[in-house]
Design a protein around this motif. Structure first.
Motif, PDB file in Angstrom:
ATOM      1  N   ILE A  75       1.905 -19.412  20.391  1.00  0.00           N
ATOM      2  CA  ILE A  75       2.930 -19.782  21.137  1.00  0.00           C
ATOM      3  C   ILE A  75       4.138 -20.544  20.072  1.00  0.00           C
ATOM      4  O   ILE A  75       5.335 -19.881  19.737  1.00  0.00           O
ATOM      5  CB  ILE A  75       3.139 -20.799  22.344  1.00  0.00           C
ATOM      6  N   SER A  76       3.663 -21.216  19.439  1.00  0.00           N
ATOM      7  CA  SER A  76       4.520 -21.994  18.249  1.00  0.00           C
ATOM      8  C   SER A  76       4.815 -21.096  17.222  1.00  0.00           C
ATOM      9  O   SER A  76       6.077 -21.068  16.666  1.00  0.00           O
ATOM     10  CB  SER A  76       3.758 -23.149  17.475  1.00  0.00           C
ATOM     11  N   ARG A  77       4.003 -19.957  16.807  1.00  0.00           N
ATOM     12  CA  ARG A  77       4.356 -19.070  15.708  1.00  0.00           C
ATOM     13  C   ARG A  77       5.511 -18.183  16.337  1.00  0.00           C
ATOM     14  O   ARG A  77       6.213 -17.808  15.626  1.00  0.00           O
ATOM     15  CB  ARG A  77       2.939 -18.279  15.516  1.00  0.00           C
ATOM     16  N   ARG A  78       5.453 -17.644  17.617  1.00  0.00           N
ATOM     17  CA  ARG A  78       6.432 -16.965  17.919  1.00  0.00           C
ATOM     18  C   ARG A  78       7.857 -17.461  18.156  1.00  0.00           C
ATOM     19  O   ARG A  78       8.718 -16.825  18.048  1.00  0.00           O
ATOM     20  CB  ARG A  78       5.846 -16.394  19.456  1.00  0.00           C
ATOM     21  N   LEU A  79       7.641 -18.789  18.629  1.00  0.00           N
ATOM     22  CA  LEU A  79       8.927 -19.538  18.575  1.00  0.00           C
ATOM     23  C   LEU A  79       9.540 -19.648  17.263  1.00  0.00           C
ATOM     24  O   LEU A  79      10.792 -19.692  17.231  1.00  0.00           O
ATOM     25  CB  LEU A  79       8.723 -20.854  19.459  1.00  0.00           C
ATOM     26  N   VAL A  80       8.769 -20.192  16.398  1.00  0.00           N
ATOM     27  CA  VAL A  80       9.285 -19.963  15.028  1.00  0.00           C
ATOM     28  C   VAL A  80      10.022 -18.701  14.642  1.00  0.00           C
ATOM     29  O   VAL A  80      11.096 -18.729  14.090  1.00  0.00           O
ATOM     30  CB  VAL A  80       8.291 -20.543  14.006  1.00  0.00           C
ATOM     31  N   ALA A  81       9.129 -17.728  14.782  1.00  0.00           N
ATOM     32  CA  ALA A  81       9.758 -16.389  14.402  1.00  0.00           C
ATOM     33  C   ALA A  81      11.012 -15.948  15.131  1.00  0.00           C
ATOM     34  O   ALA A  81      12.066 -15.407  14.652  1.00  0.00           O
ATOM     35  CB  ALA A  81       8.591 -15.505  15.045  1.00  0.00           C
ATOM     36  N   LEU A  82      11.356 -16.288  16.493  1.00  0.00           N
ATOM     37  CA  LEU A  82      12.518 -16.264  17.234  1.00  0.00           C
ATOM     38  C   LEU A  82      13.492 -16.949  16.493  1.00  0.00           C
ATOM     39  O   LEU A  82      14.816 -16.545  16.335  1.00  0.00           O
ATOM     40  CB  LEU A  82      12.413 -16.645  18.675  1.00  0.00           C
ATOM     41  N   ALA A  83      13.278 -18.030  16.203  1.00  0.00           N
ATOM     42  CA  ALA A  83      14.328 -19.032  15.598  1.00  0.00           C
ATOM     43  C   ALA A  83      14.878 -18.410  14.192  1.00  0.00           C
ATOM     44  O   ALA A  83      16.109 -18.537  14.014  1.00  0.00           O
ATOM     45  CB  ALA A  83      13.802 -20.477  15.525  1.00  0.00           C
ATOM     46  N   GLU A  84      13.844 -18.053  13.719  1.00  0.00           N
ATOM     47  CA  GLU A  84      14.356 -17.444  12.525  1.00  0.00           C
ATOM     48  C   GLU A  84      15.295 -16.376  12.375  1.00  0.00           C
ATOM     49  O   GLU A  84      16.178 -16.071  11.721  1.00  0.00           O
ATOM     50  CB  GLU A  84      12.834 -17.066  11.674  1.00  0.00           C
TER      51      GLU A  84
END
Length: 428
Positions: A75-84
């Motif tokens: 989940i954290s990796r996907r949230l980071v990708a969205l923010a990027e």
């Protein structure tokens, strides 16, 4: 100042200087004080056990477990990708990504070190690759990790609510705007540094890439909605919400993203148990210390001494902030609540300071303590992730500590920043 007070606090700081763990320093100083001053030592076990058995504190192990599960679930990796994809193409975009990601994960994990570890492991290397200095990237992520105890759900608010007998649900909602304010000032500082150092921007994501990232992160974005929405709608309590978060994370990790297997669960449970055991040991020892402060009249004496120095509310709040900032360099947030709240609660009651506003103010203060040496936990996590010395990262973190201090002053002297949302919702 009585001999009990001098011995209790003197021995505690001596044990800290001898590099003893905080829980041991608290418990040992309290036990020795009981023995030396012929106080009822038999009260020690009962006080420690009763401090750990409150129903509300059950939220702590479950939020630790939920944070670990959601990190392992991807989940954290996907949230980071969205923010990027959302902000990576702006000046200082990766710094903004770091803050947005920390805010996202803070709304899931409830812990500063957990937020720092989950987001920092991904973003520190990414920021360095994008052209940011390693000490600046690590300093930003360490400070942004502190948002983990400001934005709800927060383990710090749970402990404060238990000790101060304040509404945890109201504390949760009161922390939203101040947490976003801290994040905004950290992002602004990152933007200024990136602009000054001419750090290149990232390519702008296409609409298709943005929608794909949003789709991938949907389950992560739903987590705080379910957790906080359930609390504020009255469907479940903050403690029950922690259990809901665990089962939600397991569902997403096992059946949606399929990045967790049943074989991973024993390791996850063991890791969360270690974190829980550490916190509960601190609570047990700190509760004895706090009990001694109260029953021996130490809290009352210290409160009177403080009020004799500062007679008006604004000077008192400044003095309390300075005390907490200094304390945050040596003790963790949970210990600070147990040590200082017995002293501060009579003061805020007499000066008619709202306990919810004070709880948010105190939590922001202790979040800053997570990145101030020599005991800043987030600072050490960032050192490990970035492979930097404490001296190197201490230089990079200074601008972000200043930004957090500005946010602290605003929240301290404008209580409506904390109380506006709870009042709007009619919370009592």
């Amino acid at each position: 100042m009585s001999g009990t007070t001098i011995w209790l606090f003197g021995s505690f700081f001596l044990f800290l200087c001898l590099n003893m763990p905080i829980a041991v320093a608290l418990g040992l100083s309290a036990a020795l004080t009981l023995l030396l001053f012929d106080l009822p030592i038999q009260s020690l076990p009962g006080t420690m056990v009763s401090a750990m058995t409150g129903f509300t504190l059950l939220a702590i192990p479950f939020f630790f477990l939920a944070g670990l599960i959601m990190d392992r679930a991807g989940i954290s990796r996907r949230l980071v990708a969205l923010a990027e994809k959302l902000s990576g193409h702006y000046t200082g975009g990766m710094a903004i990504v770091a803050v947005i990601s920390a805010c996202f994960f803070a709304a899931i994990a409830g812990s500063g070190p957990a937020t720092m570890a989950a987001v920092g492991a991904i973003l520190i290397p990414a920021m360095v690759k994008a052209g940011y200095r390693k000490d600046m990237a690590a300093g930003l992520l360490a400070t942004a990790g502190g948002i983990g105890i400001i934005i709800p759900p927060s383990i710090a608010y749970i402990v404060y609510g238990v000790v101060a007998e304040a509404s945890i649900a109201k504390l949760f909602i009161a922390g939203i705007v101040p947490g976003l304010l801290v994040g905004a000032l950290l992002a602004l500082t990152g933007y200024i540094i990136a602009k000054k150092e001419n750090i290149p921007t990232q390519p702008k994501a296409s609409l298709r890439e943005l929608l794909q990232a949003l789709l991938d992160a949907t389950w992560g974005l739903l987590a705080p909605v379910i957790i906080l929405g359930g609390i504020y709608s009255g469907i479940f309590t903050p403690t029950e919400s922690a259990v809901v978060a665990v089962f939600y994370g397991l569902f997403v990790g096992l059946f949606v993203y399929k990045e967790i297997t049943l074989r991973d669960l024993p390791k996850i449970l063991l890791e969360s148990s270690k974190s829980t055991a550490m916190v509960m040991l601190i609570i047990a020892a700190a509760s004895t210390f706090a009990w001694l402060i109260t029953v021996e009249g130490i809290a009352e004496d210290l409160a009177k001494a403080l009020m004799s120095i500062a007679s008006d509310k604004y000077t008192m709040l400044l003095m309390i902030n300075l005390i907490l900032l200094l304390a945050g360099m040596f003790v963790d947030a949970i210990s600070a609540f147990y040590i200082f709240l017995p002293i501060f609660l009579p003061i805020i009651d007499q000066m008619q300071i709202d306990p919810v506003h004070f709880g948010v103010m105190m939590t922001i203060n202790l979040a800053i303590g997570l990145v101030t040496p020599p005991v800043g936990m987030d600072l050490y996590v960032a050192c490990g992730l970035a492979k930097l010395s404490l001296k190197e990262i201490s230089i990079g973190v200074i601008p972000f500590i200043i930004a957090a201090l500005v946010a602290l002053l605003i929240v301290t002297y404008v209580p409506q920043i904390s109380l506006w949302l709870p009042n709007l919702m009619g919370m009592k």
